[in-house]
Write a protein that holds these residues in place. Sequence first.
Motif, PDB file in Angstrom:
ATOM      1  N   THR A 200       0.819  -1.210   0.000  1.00  0.00           N
ATOM      2  CA  THR A 200       0.000   0.000   0.000  1.00  0.00           C
ATOM      3  C   THR A 200       0.855   1.263   0.000  1.00  0.00           C
ATOM      4  OG1 THR A 200      -1.815  -1.129   1.135  1.00  0.00           O
ATOM      5  CG2 THR A 200      -1.770   1.261   1.284  1.00  0.00           C
ATOM      6  N   SER A 201       1.992   1.220   0.687  1.00  0.00           N
ATOM      7  CA  SER A 201       2.823   2.420   0.803  1.00  0.00           C
ATOM      8  C   SER A 201       3.396   2.872  -0.533  1.00  0.00           C
ATOM      9  CB  SER A 201       3.959   2.181   1.807  1.00  0.00           C
ATOM     10  OG  SER A 201       4.815   1.145   1.367  1.00  0.00           O
ATOM     11  N   VAL A 202       3.647   1.940  -1.456  1.00  0.00           N
ATOM     12  CA  VAL A 202       4.263   2.299  -2.734  1.00  0.00           C
ATOM     13  C   VAL A 202       3.268   2.276  -3.893  1.00  0.00           C
ATOM     14  CG1 VAL A 202       6.512   1.459  -1.977  1.00  0.00           C
ATOM     15  CG2 VAL A 202       5.003  -0.086  -3.244  1.00  0.00           C
TER      16      VAL A 202
ATOM     17  N   ARG B 128     -11.123  -2.965  -7.997  1.00  0.00           N
ATOM     18  CA  ARG B 128     -12.438  -2.660  -8.574  1.00  0.00           C
ATOM     19  C   ARG B 128     -12.306  -2.345 -10.054  1.00  0.00           C
ATOM     20  NH1 ARG B 128     -14.812   2.002  -9.644  1.00  0.00           N
ATOM     21  NH2 ARG B 128     -13.400   3.227  -8.327  1.00  0.00           N
ATOM     22  N   LEU B 129     -11.331  -1.518 -10.417  1.00  0.00           N
ATOM     23  CA  LEU B 129     -11.157  -1.152 -11.819  1.00  0.00           C
ATOM     24  C   LEU B 129     -10.628  -2.327 -12.646  1.00  0.00           C
ATOM     25  CD1 LEU B 129      -9.816   2.500 -11.502  1.00  0.00           C
ATOM     26  CD2 LEU B 129     -12.090   1.734 -12.182  1.00  0.00           C
TER      27      LEU B 129
ATOM     28  N   ASP C  42      -5.594   3.111  -3.859  1.00  0.00           N
ATOM     29  CA  ASP C  42      -5.356   1.989  -2.958  1.00  0.00           C
ATOM     30  C   ASP C  42      -5.743   0.707  -3.673  1.00  0.00           C
ATOM     31  OD1 ASP C  42      -8.143   1.981  -2.933  1.00  0.00           O
ATOM     32  OD2 ASP C  42      -8.299   2.715  -0.868  1.00  0.00           O
ATOM     33  N   TYR C  43      -5.526  -0.431  -2.998  1.00  0.00           N
ATOM     34  CA  TYR C  43      -5.803  -1.698  -3.654  1.00  0.00           C
ATOM     35  C   TYR C  43      -7.289  -1.929  -3.863  1.00  0.00           C
ATOM     36  CZ  TYR C  43      -1.002  -3.209  -3.890  1.00  0.00           C
ATOM     37  OH  TYR C  43       0.321  -3.313  -4.218  1.00  0.00           O
ATOM     38  N   ALA C  44      -8.124  -1.387  -3.005  1.00  0.00           N
ATOM     39  CA  ALA C  44      -9.572  -1.548  -3.211  1.00  0.00           C
ATOM     40  C   ALA C  44      -9.988  -0.932  -4.548  1.00  0.00           C
ATOM     41  CB  ALA C  44     -10.341  -0.906  -2.057  1.00  0.00           C
TER      42      ALA C  44
ATOM     43  N   MET D 104      -6.450  -7.839   2.772  1.00  0.00           N
ATOM     44  CA  MET D 104      -7.287  -9.030   2.672  1.00  0.00           C
ATOM     45  C   MET D 104      -8.774  -8.720   2.760  1.00  0.00           C
ATOM     46  SD  MET D 104      -5.917 -11.958   1.981  1.00  0.00           S
ATOM     47  CE  MET D 104      -6.922 -13.237   2.760  1.00  0.00           C
ATOM     48  N   ALA D 105      -9.128  -7.480   3.068  1.00  0.00           N
ATOM     49  CA  ALA D 105     -10.540  -7.085   2.990  1.00  0.00           C
ATOM     50  C   ALA D 105     -11.072  -7.261   1.573  1.00  0.00           C
ATOM     51  CB  ALA D 105     -10.717  -5.641   3.458  1.00  0.00           C
ATOM     52  N   GLY D 106     -10.172  -7.207   0.600  1.00  0.00           N
ATOM     53  CA  GLY D 106     -10.563  -7.413  -0.792  1.00  0.00           C
ATOM     54  C   GLY D 106     -10.154  -8.763  -1.328  1.00  0.00           C
TER      55      GLY D 106
END
Length: 315
Positions: free
Chosen positions: A189-191, A220-221, A214-216, A263-265
């Motif tokens: 996430t930081s990079v 999604r995209l 962010d990864y979420a 891991m939420a996603g």
Amino acid sequence: MMTLAADIGGSRIKLGLVENGSVLARTTLEARSGEGFELELPRIASAFGDLLDRARVKRSECGAVSFGFPALVDSSTGRVLTTYGKYVDASRLDLRKWARGELGLDFVIENDARAALVGEWRAGAAKGCDDVVGITLGTGLGAAAIMKGQLVRGKHHQAGILGGHFTVRWGGRLCTCGNRGCAEAEASTSVLPELVREHPGFSSSRLRNLDRIDYAGLFRLAREQDSCAVELRSRTIGVWAAMVVNLVHAYDPERVIVGGGIMAGADDFFADLVKSVRELAHTPWGTIDIVPARLGDDAALIGCDVLAREKHLLS
């Protein structure tokens, strides 16, 4: 006796009042990791006080303060040894003195990924499994290992926890540890914002319209077939798979636990991560068991309580 536990992250500081593997009360602070850890200590002490008040528990009913910290730590001396871009002042702080003076309690510290794995080992997805590796996907990439029922620490306190600093791309991006091509420097996430903006397809991607990269948003995209997001998703899974394969080869676990905020996603990537690891890892003995962490934000808090009890600070 209860434990005042803190899971110190780069983005969030999770605090809990824990007793025998049960989190009785919890709260979260937004982290200011770039400003140093000394400035966080008064906020942590105040939040612990609020937790005790809310739970109607006296401080005298607690036996220890226990931190999971995102750095190399010496659990025997209670010191932070080396940090990697977060809370850079922590190694000069006497946290045992702070805990005793501010809270009147003994102090325990362990690397945050180790604490999370201990929590999962005693009460979550690794329960009953004495050879296990855990990784956390978040602001950074954490790792930890338990072999034959013993937490792996090593001579210099860094065994098991540098999975995020395995080299997965020779000559790659410069990492905060000084190496190039570390997993954490290639997919965390930081990079991520920098990785996205450097991609040649960014200018025509809907990623440029996100308020926060962010990864979420990336996942999604990618589901919507944005070509830049699809490529970055594939690259990310490849980096994480390489990290897990290296850990499997290094520690020969029977199970790998995957946790952390990303891991939420999990629905967007976990099955492909497992598939990739199983295709690449050398496990002639059979198929490696790879499962999601079960305890979520409570894993490191529960692990902190377990570690305090193992030091015989709590009755």
